[in-house]
Design an enzyme around this catalytic site. Structure first.
Site, PDB file in Angstrom:
ATOM      1  N   LYS A 299      -7.917  -7.087   7.903  1.00  0.00           N
ATOM      2  CA  LYS A 299      -7.413  -5.729   8.128  1.00  0.00           C
ATOM      3  C   LYS A 299      -7.101  -5.130   6.757  1.00  0.00           C
ATOM      4  O   LYS A 299      -6.079  -5.427   6.139  1.00  0.00           O
ATOM      5  CB  LYS A 299      -6.137  -5.709   8.985  1.00  0.00           C
ATOM      6  CG  LYS A 299      -5.799  -4.265   9.390  1.00  0.00           C
ATOM      7  CD  LYS A 299      -4.357  -3.998   9.630  1.00  0.00           C
ATOM      8  CE  LYS A 299      -3.547  -3.744   8.413  1.00  0.00           C
ATOM      9  NZ  LYS A 299      -3.903  -2.531   7.622  1.00  0.00           N
TER      10      LYS A 299
ATOM     11  N   GLY B 207      -6.790  -0.160  10.807  1.00  0.00           N
ATOM     12  CA  GLY B 207      -5.577   0.411  11.392  1.00  0.00           C
ATOM     13  C   GLY B 207      -4.352   0.184  10.541  1.00  0.00           C
ATOM     14  O   GLY B 207      -4.420  -0.416   9.466  1.00  0.00           O
TER      15      GLY B 207
ATOM     16  N   GLY C  20      -0.407  -1.031   9.493  1.00  0.00           N
ATOM     17  CA  GLY C  20       0.280  -2.323   9.488  1.00  0.00           C
ATOM     18  C   GLY C  20       1.135  -2.561  10.724  1.00  0.00           C
ATOM     19  O   GLY C  20       0.951  -3.565  11.424  1.00  0.00           O
ATOM     20  N   PRO C  21       2.070  -1.646  11.007  1.00  0.00           N
ATOM     21  CA  PRO C  21       2.970  -1.900  12.131  1.00  0.00           C
ATOM     22  C   PRO C  21       2.235  -2.029  13.471  1.00  0.00           C
ATOM     23  O   PRO C  21       2.730  -2.691  14.386  1.00  0.00           O
ATOM     24  CB  PRO C  21       3.883  -0.661  12.133  1.00  0.00           C
ATOM     25  CG  PRO C  21       3.855  -0.191  10.718  1.00  0.00           C
ATOM     26  CD  PRO C  21       2.469  -0.476  10.218  1.00  0.00           C
TER      27      PRO C  21
ATOM     28  N   VAL D  75      -1.755  -2.425  14.062  1.00  0.00           N
ATOM     29  CA  VAL D  75      -2.882  -3.388  14.077  1.00  0.00           C
ATOM     30  C   VAL D  75      -2.509  -4.674  13.315  1.00  0.00           C
ATOM     31  O   VAL D  75      -2.818  -5.785  13.771  1.00  0.00           O
ATOM     32  CB  VAL D  75      -4.151  -2.731  13.487  1.00  0.00           C
ATOM     33  CG1 VAL D  75      -5.310  -3.698  13.474  1.00  0.00           C
ATOM     34  CG2 VAL D  75      -4.499  -1.492  14.297  1.00  0.00           C
ATOM     35  N   GLY D  76      -1.820  -4.510  12.186  1.00  0.00           N
ATOM     36  CA  GLY D  76      -1.412  -5.689  11.422  1.00  0.00           C
ATOM     37  C   GLY D  76      -0.534  -6.604  12.260  1.00  0.00           C
ATOM     38  O   GLY D  76      -0.779  -7.810  12.372  1.00  0.00           O
TER      39      GLY D  76
ATOM     40  N   GLU E  33       1.655 -12.687  -0.836  1.00  0.00           N
ATOM     41  CA  GLU E  33       1.535 -12.241  -2.234  1.00  0.00           C
ATOM     42  C   GLU E  33       2.171 -10.863  -2.278  1.00  0.00           C
ATOM     43  O   GLU E  33       1.584  -9.896  -1.809  1.00  0.00           O
ATOM     44  CB  GLU E  33       0.057 -12.135  -2.644  1.00  0.00           C
ATOM     45  CG  GLU E  33      -0.716 -13.430  -2.590  1.00  0.00           C
ATOM     46  CD  GLU E  33      -0.281 -14.418  -3.658  1.00  0.00           C
ATOM     47  OE1 GLU E  33       0.376 -14.010  -4.635  1.00  0.00           O
ATOM     48  OE2 GLU E  33      -0.582 -15.608  -3.494  1.00  0.00           O
TER      49      GLU E  33
ATOM     50  N   CYS F 113       0.235  -5.463  -9.277  1.00  0.00           N
ATOM     51  CA  CYS F 113       1.419  -6.254  -8.927  1.00  0.00           C
ATOM     52  C   CYS F 113       1.977  -6.985 -10.132  1.00  0.00           C
ATOM     53  O   CYS F 113       3.176  -7.226 -10.208  1.00  0.00           O
ATOM     54  CB  CYS F 113       1.083  -7.216  -7.804  1.00  0.00           C
ATOM     55  SG  CYS F 113      -0.334  -8.227  -8.174  1.00  0.00           S
TER      56      CYS F 113
ATOM     57  N   GLU G  62      10.534  -2.389  -8.196  1.00  0.00           N
ATOM     58  CA  GLU G  62       9.108  -2.175  -8.456  1.00  0.00           C
ATOM     59  C   GLU G  62       8.807  -0.689  -8.251  1.00  0.00           C
ATOM     60  O   GLU G  62       8.989  -0.160  -7.162  1.00  0.00           O
ATOM     61  CB  GLU G  62       8.279  -3.008  -7.485  1.00  0.00           C
ATOM     62  CG  GLU G  62       6.798  -2.902  -7.761  1.00  0.00           C
ATOM     63  CD  GLU G  62       5.962  -3.695  -6.762  1.00  0.00           C
ATOM     64  OE1 GLU G  62       6.163  -3.540  -5.548  1.00  0.00           O
ATOM     65  OE2 GLU G  62       5.103  -4.470  -7.219  1.00  0.00           O
TER      66      GLU G  62
HETATM   67  P1  NAD Z   1       2.056  -2.435   2.048  1.00  0.00           P
HETATM   68  O1  NAD Z   1       3.003  -3.547   2.249  1.00  0.00           O
HETATM   69  O2  NAD Z   1       2.453  -1.089   2.480  1.00  0.00           O
HETATM   70  O3  NAD Z   1       0.671  -2.738   2.787  1.00  0.00           O
HETATM   71  C1  NAD Z   1      -0.087  -3.886   2.526  1.00  0.00           C
HETATM   72  C2  NAD Z   1      -0.857  -4.249   3.768  1.00  0.00           C
HETATM   73  O4  NAD Z   1       0.073  -4.702   4.748  1.00  0.00           O
HETATM   74  C3  NAD Z   1      -1.595  -3.068   4.405  1.00  0.00           C
HETATM   75  O5  NAD Z   1      -2.809  -3.520   4.959  1.00  0.00           O
HETATM   76  C4  NAD Z   1      -0.637  -2.628   5.492  1.00  0.00           C
HETATM   77  O6  NAD Z   1      -1.276  -1.963   6.556  1.00  0.00           O
HETATM   78  C5  NAD Z   1      -0.094  -3.962   5.938  1.00  0.00           C
HETATM   79  N1  NAD Z   1       1.215  -3.886   6.595  1.00  0.00           N
HETATM   80  C6  NAD Z   1       2.237  -3.041   6.327  1.00  0.00           C
HETATM   81  N2  NAD Z   1       3.255  -3.266   7.187  1.00  0.00           N
HETATM   82  C7  NAD Z   1       2.861  -4.274   7.998  1.00  0.00           C
HETATM   83  C8  NAD Z   1       3.453  -4.939   9.105  1.00  0.00           C
HETATM   84  N3  NAD Z   1       4.672  -4.608   9.559  1.00  0.00           N
HETATM   85  N4  NAD Z   1       2.762  -5.936   9.709  1.00  0.00           N
HETATM   86  C9  NAD Z   1       1.532  -6.285   9.277  1.00  0.00           C
HETATM   87  N5  NAD Z   1       0.898  -5.663   8.250  1.00  0.00           N
HETATM   88  C10 NAD Z   1       1.563  -4.679   7.614  1.00  0.00           C
HETATM   89  O7  NAD Z   1       1.680  -2.523   0.511  1.00  0.00           O
HETATM   90  P2  NAD Z   1       0.787  -1.513  -0.291  1.00  0.00           P
HETATM   91  O8  NAD Z   1       1.649  -0.315  -0.508  1.00  0.00           O
HETATM   92  O9  NAD Z   1      -0.558  -1.376   0.342  1.00  0.00           O
HETATM   93  O10 NAD Z   1       0.568  -2.317  -1.662  1.00  0.00           O
HETATM   94  C11 NAD Z   1       1.489  -2.283  -2.664  1.00  0.00           C
HETATM   95  C12 NAD Z   1       2.310  -3.556  -2.691  1.00  0.00           C
HETATM   96  O11 NAD Z   1       1.473  -4.699  -2.751  1.00  0.00           O
HETATM   97  C13 NAD Z   1       3.155  -3.625  -3.944  1.00  0.00           C
HETATM   98  O12 NAD Z   1       4.447  -4.071  -3.627  1.00  0.00           O
HETATM   99  C14 NAD Z   1       2.438  -4.653  -4.806  1.00  0.00           C
HETATM  100  O13 NAD Z   1       3.225  -5.288  -5.749  1.00  0.00           O
HETATM  101  C15 NAD Z   1       1.915  -5.574  -3.776  1.00  0.00           C
HETATM  102  N6  NAD Z   1       0.795  -6.342  -4.331  1.00  0.00           N
HETATM  103  C16 NAD Z   1       0.969  -7.665  -4.578  1.00  0.00           C
HETATM  104  C17 NAD Z   1      -0.057  -8.410  -5.127  1.00  0.00           C
HETATM  105  C18 NAD Z   1       0.099  -9.873  -5.390  1.00  0.00           C
HETATM  106  O14 NAD Z   1      -0.893 -10.532  -5.567  1.00  0.00           O
HETATM  107  N7  NAD Z   1       1.288 -10.404  -5.438  1.00  0.00           N
HETATM  108  C19 NAD Z   1      -1.274  -7.799  -5.393  1.00  0.00           C
HETATM  109  C20 NAD Z   1      -1.421  -6.454  -5.123  1.00  0.00           C
HETATM  110  C21 NAD Z   1      -0.366  -5.737  -4.574  1.00  0.00           C
END
Ligand code: NAD
Length: 473
Positions: free
Chosen positions: A169, A200, A202-203, A205-206, A244, A278, A377
Site C-alpha cells: 500500500k 488508499g 492509512g487509517p 486501507v492501511g 522504520e 528520514c 522532526e
Molecule cells: P505517514 O506516517 O503519514 O504515512 C506513511 C504510510 O503509512 C502511508 O502509506 C500512510 O497511508 C500509512 N499510514 C498512515 N496512518 C496509518 C495507519 N493508521 N495505519 C496504517 N497505515 C497508515 O508518513 P509520511 O508523512 O508518508 O512520511 C513521512 C514520515 O516517514 C516521516 O516521519 C519520516 O521520517 C518517515 N520516514 C522514515 C524512514 C525510515 O527509514 N526510518 C524513511 C522515510 C520516511
C-alpha cells in the site's frame, strides 16, 4: 488499467472502493491523477492472491529468487526516465535529481539484495539441531511519499528474497510510481500474486491490511504516529511488525574536525529532497568556539541553493510534498522564533514561486536544545545549530530526543570519533562523511522504530526460525 484499477494476482482489476483520491502535483497544486480508496473487499482479494502464492514462492531456490530480483531491477531500470518523471510530479523532488536519488537507489537495493541472498543462513546446524529460516508469510508493505520507490523496493526486494509474497500500500499522496512498478513486475515475469498493490489512505486501507488475518507481518515506513497505531492494531493478533519511523539526526562536530566539510555535508543532507529525508542531519552540534564560523558557512552555503519547480533543471530544491507538510514546516519555524531561536539564514519568502507548496529553507541557532525546533522532526529544509561546551554535553544533547535513527560524527581523531559513535543512541553513524553502505543494516533505536532493512539483515527480517531435532527412530 484505468484510475480505478488495482494490481491483484498479476492482473489489473477494478477496485470495489468507489471513492477516488486526488493526486496533487506539489509544484503546480494541480490534480494530476486519481487513485481508488480501496474497500476492505479489495484488501481481502489482494491478501488472498498473495496467500495463494506462498507455496510456489517458497519452493523457489535462493538462486531463482535472486534471479527474479535482478529481472525486476532490469525492468525498473528500463523505466528509469518514466519513473523519475512520475515521482517528481507526485512528490516534488526536482526531476533531474529523481534519477539518481529516487530511481537508481531503488534499483540498487534490489541488486544488492540479490547479491546478499547467498549470505543468509537459511539452514544452520546448532548442536544436534538444524535451524531453518522460513518465509514469515504474507507481508503488508506500507510506504511513505518521500522516497516512494526506494522505500518500496527496500521492502519488496528483501521480502521476495526471503520467499514472502507482498501486498503493497503506497502512500496515497505519492502512489503513481507504484503503477510503473506493476508494469515492471509484469515485464520481469514474477509469479502472479507475488506482489499486489492496493491503493488508499492509512487509517482505512492501511489499517484494514494490518488487521487482515492472512497477513503475517507488517513492514511500515512512515511517521512515528502511524507506527504506534500500526503496532497497536497488530498486537491484537500478535503480528510481527517492522517499523522504520521518523528521525531528528545529529551531526556532532568535534573541535578538531574539518569544519567546512562537516557544515557542507550537513547542509546538503538538510536540503536534499527539501528536508524530507528520514536521516536528514537537522541538528548541527558545534563547540561554542566554532559557532560564528559555522553560522557564516551555513548562511553562505544555504544561499547557493535554488528553490523552484520540479520540472526546472535549475532547481536544487522543489516544493515540499503536500499542503499539510508545508503548513507543518511553517508552524515549526514560527514556533522557533517564539521559543528564542535566532535565524542565521532564511530564504526570502517573496522570492519563492507563487504557486506550489514551497517551504523557505532556513537555519537557526537554538542555544536551548529543548525547544521544539531542536527536538521535533520538521521534515522540511530547516537546520538547527546547537552550540555545546564539553563532549559529554554534545552526547547528552544528541540523545535528548525521542528519535534514534542516524548521526554523523566529525573529528580528526579516530578514537574520539568512535567514542562518540558508541555513545549516540541511534541505528547508524557515519564518521567524517563516510559513504552509505547498502549492505549494512538500516533502522532505528527508540521511537525511530525497530527492525532492520537492507542487506542480509533486511532479508532475515522477513524470516521465521524453526529448530528441528532428530532423535533415533
Ligand atoms: P505517514 O506516517 O503519514 O504515512 C506513511 C504510510 O503509512 C502511508 O502509506 C500512510 O497511508 C500509512 N499510514 C498512515 N496512518 C496509518 C495507519 N493508521 N495505519 C496504517 N497505515 C497508515 O508518513 P509520511 O508523512 O508518508 O512520511 C513521512 C514520515 O516517514 C516521516 O516521519 C519520516 O521520517 C518517515 N520516514 C522514515 C524512514 C525510515 O527509514 N526510518 C524513511 C522515510 C520516511
Amino acid at each position: 488499467m484505468d484510475d480505478r484499477s488495482i494490481y491483484v494476482g498479476g492482473r489489473w482489476v477494478p477496485a470495489h472502493g468507489r471513492e477516488l483520491i486526488p493526486v496533487i502535483d506539489p509544484s503546480t497544486e494541480q490534480c494530476v491523477a486519481t487513485v481508488p480508496e480501496c474497500s476492505s473487499e479489495d484488501v481481502d482479494r489482494a491478501v488472498r492472491a498473495a496467500y495463494a502464492v506462498r507455496g510456489p514462492l517458497r519452493a523457489l531456490s535462493a538462486e531463482e529468487r535472486a534471479a527474479l530480483l535482478e529481472r525486476l531491477a532490469d525492468a525498473l531500470e528500463e523505466r528509469s526516465a518514466a519513473l523519475a518523471e512520475q515521482i517528481s510530479v507526485e512528490m516534488g523532488m526536482p526531476r533531474h535529481l529523481c534519477g539518481p536519488y529516487q530511481v537508481a537507489s531503488a534499483v540498487e537495493v534490489l541488486r544488492t539484495t540479490a547479491r546478499e541472498l547467498p549470505t543468509v543462513a537459511f539452514r544452520e546446524r546448532i548442536g544436534h539441531s538444524t535451524v531453518v529460516r522460513e518465509p514469515v508469510g504474507v507481508v503488508a508493505a506500507i510506504t511513505p511519499w518521500n522516497y516512494p520507490l526506494l522505500q518500496t523496493t527496500s521492502k519488496v526486494g528483501p521480502a521476495l528474497a526471503a520467499g514472502c509474497p507482498v501486498v503493497l500500500k503506497p502512500s496515497e499522496l505519492a502512489p503513481l510510481d507504484a503503477y510503473l512498478l506493476c508494469e515492471a513486475l509484469d515485464a520481469a515475469d514474477l509469479p502472479p500474486g507475488a506482489v499486489n498493490v492496493v491503493m488508499g489512505t492509512g487509517p482505512h486501507v492501511g489499517e484494514s491490511l494490518v488487521r487482515h488475518p492472512g497477513v503475517s507481518m507488517v513492514s511500515l515506513t512512515g511517521s512515528t504516529r502511524a507506527g504506534r497505531r500500526v503496532a497497536q492494531i497488530a498486537a491484537a493478533s500478535v503480528k510481527r511488525v517492522a517499523l522504520e519511523l521518523g528521525g531528528k539526526s545529529p551531526a556532532i562536530v568535534a573541535p578538531d574536525a574539518d569544519l567546512a566539510a562537516a557544515v557542507r555535508h550537513t547542509v546538503d543532507s538538510v536540503m536534499v529532497n527539501s528536508g524530507q529525508t528520514c536521516t536528514a542531519l537537522t541538528r548541527l552540534l558545534v563547540p561554542y568556539g566554532m559557532l560564528s564560523d559555522v553560522e557564516s558557512l551555513t548562511a553562505e552555503l544555504m544561499a547557493g541553493y535554488r528553490v523552484g519547480p520540479a520540472a526546472d533543471p535549475e532547481s536544487d530544491l522543489g516544493p515540499v510534498a503536500n499542503a499539510a507538510q508545508l503548513q507543518r514546516v511553517r508552524e515549526h519555524v514560527e514556533r522557533a522564533a517564539v521559543e528564542g531561536a535566532r535565524a542565521v539564514w532564511e530564504h526570502p519568502r517573496g522570492s519563492l514561486p507563487e504557486k506550489g507548496f514551497f517551504a523557505a529553507p532556513a537555519a537557526f541557532v537554538t542555544p536551548d536544545p529543548s525547544i521544539d525546533l531542536a527536538r521535533s522532526e520538521v521534515f522540511g529544509p530547516v537546520l538547527s545549530i546547537i552550540p555545546y561546551v564539553e563532549e559529554s554535553d554534545a552526547v547528552a544533547i544528541a540523545n535528548a530526543t525521542d528519535y534514534g535513527l542516524a548521526a554523523t560524527v566529525w573529528s580528526a581523531d579516530p578514537e574520539r570519533a568512535l567514542r562518540l559513535a558508541a555513545a549516540i543512541e541511534c541505528g547508524t553513524v557515519d564518521v567524517n562523511g563516510a559513504a552509505f553502505n547498502g549492505r549494512a543494516p538500516f533502522g532505528g533505536h527508540k521511537q525511530s522504530g525497530h527492525g532492520r532493512e537492507l542487506g542480509r539483515y533486511g532479508i532475515e527480517e522477513f524470516t521465521e526460525m524453526k529448530s528441528i531435532q532428530v532423535g533415533v527412530a
